[in-house]
Scaffold this motif. Structure first.
Motif, PDB file in Angstrom:
ATOM      1  N   VAL A  92      45.323   8.805  44.701  1.00  0.00           N
ATOM      2  CA  VAL A  92      45.893   9.542  45.681  1.00  0.00           C
ATOM      3  C   VAL A  92      44.457   9.484  46.617  1.00  0.00           C
ATOM      4  N   VAL A 146      51.112  14.691  48.099  1.00  0.00           N
ATOM      5  CA  VAL A 146      52.429  14.026  46.889  1.00  0.00           C
ATOM      6  C   VAL A 146      53.813  14.306  47.664  1.00  0.00           C
ATOM      7  N   ALA A 152      51.517   9.879  50.293  1.00  0.00           N
ATOM      8  CA  ALA A 152      51.021  10.879  50.027  1.00  0.00           C
ATOM      9  C   ALA A 152      50.504  11.210  51.421  1.00  0.00           C
ATOM     10  N   VAL A 176      48.878   7.021  51.181  1.00  0.00           N
ATOM     11  CA  VAL A 176      48.327   8.159  52.488  1.00  0.00           C
ATOM     12  C   VAL A 176      49.032   7.636  53.209  1.00  0.00           C
ATOM     13  N   SER A 203      50.092  18.286  43.593  1.00  0.00           N
ATOM     14  CA  SER A 203      48.593  17.497  42.989  1.00  0.00           C
ATOM     15  C   SER A 203      48.536  17.482  41.621  1.00  0.00           C
ATOM     16  N   ALA A 216      49.002   3.848  45.058  1.00  0.00           N
ATOM     17  CA  ALA A 216      49.104   4.755  46.221  1.00  0.00           C
ATOM     18  C   ALA A 216      49.229   4.747  47.674  1.00  0.00           C
TER      19      ALA A 216
END
Length: 117
Positions: free
Chosen positions: A15, A110, A104, A77, A4, A75
Protein backbone atom coordinates in the motif's frame (compact mmCIF):
# COMPACT_ATOMS: atom_id res chain seq x y z
CA UNK A 1 -12.17 0.97 6.31
CA UNK A 2 -9.10 -0.78 7.61
CA UNK A 3 -6.68 0.88 9.99
CA UNK A 4 -3.29 0.77 8.24
CA UNK A 5 -1.60 -0.25 11.47
CA UNK A 6 -3.81 -3.38 11.55
CA UNK A 7 -2.50 -4.56 8.17
CA UNK A 8 0.05 -7.31 7.82
CA UNK A 9 3.46 -5.59 7.43
CA UNK A 10 3.89 -6.98 3.91
CA UNK A 11 0.44 -5.68 2.89
CA UNK A 12 1.24 -2.32 4.47
CA UNK A 13 4.41 -2.23 2.36
CA UNK A 14 2.58 -2.63 -0.96
CA UNK A 15 0.00 0.00 0.00
CA UNK A 16 2.87 2.37 0.88
CA UNK A 17 4.64 1.63 -2.41
CA UNK A 18 1.44 2.21 -4.39
CA UNK A 19 0.77 5.49 -2.59
CA UNK A 20 4.34 6.73 -3.08
CA UNK A 21 4.28 5.85 -6.79
CA UNK A 22 1.01 7.70 -7.29
CA UNK A 23 2.32 10.80 -5.51
CA UNK A 24 5.78 10.78 -7.09
CA UNK A 25 4.46 10.40 -10.64
CA UNK A 26 1.42 12.64 -10.23
CA UNK A 27 -0.87 10.02 -11.75
CA UNK A 28 -4.48 9.10 -10.91
CA UNK A 29 -3.56 5.68 -9.51
CA UNK A 30 -0.62 3.89 -7.98
CA UNK A 31 -0.44 0.14 -7.54
CA UNK A 32 1.89 -2.52 -6.24
CA UNK A 33 1.87 -6.30 -6.30
CA UNK A 34 3.80 -8.92 -4.33
CA UNK A 35 4.80 -12.10 -6.13
CA UNK A 36 5.10 -15.61 -4.72
CA UNK A 37 8.76 -15.00 -3.84
CA UNK A 38 7.99 -11.81 -1.89
CA UNK A 39 9.30 -9.45 -4.57
CA UNK A 40 7.30 -6.27 -5.11
CA UNK A 41 6.53 -4.31 -8.25
CA UNK A 42 5.07 -0.80 -8.17
CA UNK A 43 3.59 1.18 -11.05
CA UNK A 44 1.48 4.18 -11.86
CA UNK A 45 -1.18 4.81 -14.47
CA UNK A 46 0.17 4.77 -18.05
CA UNK A 47 -1.53 7.33 -20.30
CA UNK A 48 0.23 7.60 -23.66
CA UNK A 49 -1.44 8.34 -26.97
CA UNK A 50 -0.74 4.78 -28.08
CA UNK A 51 -0.98 2.93 -24.74
CA UNK A 52 -3.34 3.23 -21.79
CA UNK A 53 -3.01 0.96 -18.76
CA UNK A 54 -4.28 1.21 -15.23
CA UNK A 55 -1.67 1.21 -12.49
CA UNK A 56 -2.72 -2.27 -11.36
CA UNK A 57 -2.48 -3.81 -14.83
CA UNK A 58 0.92 -2.14 -15.28
CA UNK A 59 2.18 -3.58 -11.97
CA UNK A 60 0.98 -7.07 -12.96
CA UNK A 61 2.67 -6.69 -16.35
CA UNK A 62 5.92 -5.67 -14.64
CA UNK A 63 5.75 -8.75 -12.42
CA UNK A 64 5.16 -11.05 -15.39
CA UNK A 65 7.94 -9.39 -17.40
CA UNK A 66 10.28 -10.00 -14.46
CA UNK A 67 9.47 -13.70 -14.32
CA UNK A 68 6.82 -13.87 -11.60
CA UNK A 69 4.60 -16.91 -11.89
CA UNK A 70 2.16 -16.12 -9.07
CA UNK A 71 0.95 -13.23 -6.93
CA UNK A 72 0.30 -13.17 -3.18
CA UNK A 73 -1.42 -9.78 -3.01
CA UNK A 74 -2.09 -6.53 -4.83
CA UNK A 75 -2.82 -2.97 -3.74
CA UNK A 76 -4.17 0.04 -5.58
CA UNK A 77 -4.34 3.62 -4.34
CA UNK A 78 -7.11 5.50 -6.09
CA UNK A 79 -9.93 7.96 -5.67
CA UNK A 80 -12.20 5.61 -7.64
CA UNK A 81 -14.86 3.75 -5.73
CA UNK A 82 -14.08 0.29 -7.09
CA UNK A 83 -11.46 -1.75 -8.90
CA UNK A 84 -12.51 -2.38 -12.52
CA UNK A 85 -13.17 -5.97 -13.56
CA UNK A 86 -10.29 -5.95 -16.06
CA UNK A 87 -7.84 -4.95 -13.30
CA UNK A 88 -9.03 -7.75 -11.04
CA UNK A 89 -8.83 -10.13 -14.02
CA UNK A 90 -5.13 -9.32 -14.49
CA UNK A 91 -4.47 -10.10 -10.82
CA UNK A 92 -6.58 -13.28 -11.08
CA UNK A 93 -4.67 -14.45 -14.19
CA UNK A 94 -1.41 -14.48 -12.25
CA UNK A 95 -2.51 -15.01 -8.66
CA UNK A 96 -5.81 -16.87 -8.83
CA UNK A 97 -9.33 -15.87 -7.78
CA UNK A 98 -8.59 -15.65 -4.04
CA UNK A 99 -5.70 -13.17 -4.41
CA UNK A 100 -6.54 -10.17 -2.23
CA UNK A 101 -6.67 -6.71 -3.81
CA UNK A 102 -6.36 -3.95 -1.21
CA UNK A 103 -8.12 -0.76 -2.30
CA UNK A 104 -6.86 2.38 -0.57
CA UNK A 105 -7.63 6.05 -0.82
CA UNK A 106 -4.99 8.68 -1.54
CA UNK A 107 -4.25 8.97 2.20
CA UNK A 108 -3.30 5.28 2.28
CA UNK A 109 -6.33 4.16 4.27
CA UNK A 110 -7.50 0.78 3.00
CA UNK A 111 -11.20 1.10 2.18
CA UNK A 112 -11.74 -2.53 1.32
CA UNK A 113 -10.07 -5.77 0.36
CA UNK A 114 -11.66 -7.61 -2.54
CA UNK A 115 -10.76 -11.00 -4.04
CA UNK A 116 -9.39 -10.95 -7.58
CA UNK A 117 -11.99 -13.50 -8.62
Amino acid sequence: MTDSSALDPEDHKIVTLARATRARNGVPEGAAVRDGNGRTYAAGTVALDSLRLSALRTAVAMAVASGATTLEAAAVVTEAGAVPDEDRAAVRDLGGPATPVLVAGPDGTVRETVPAG
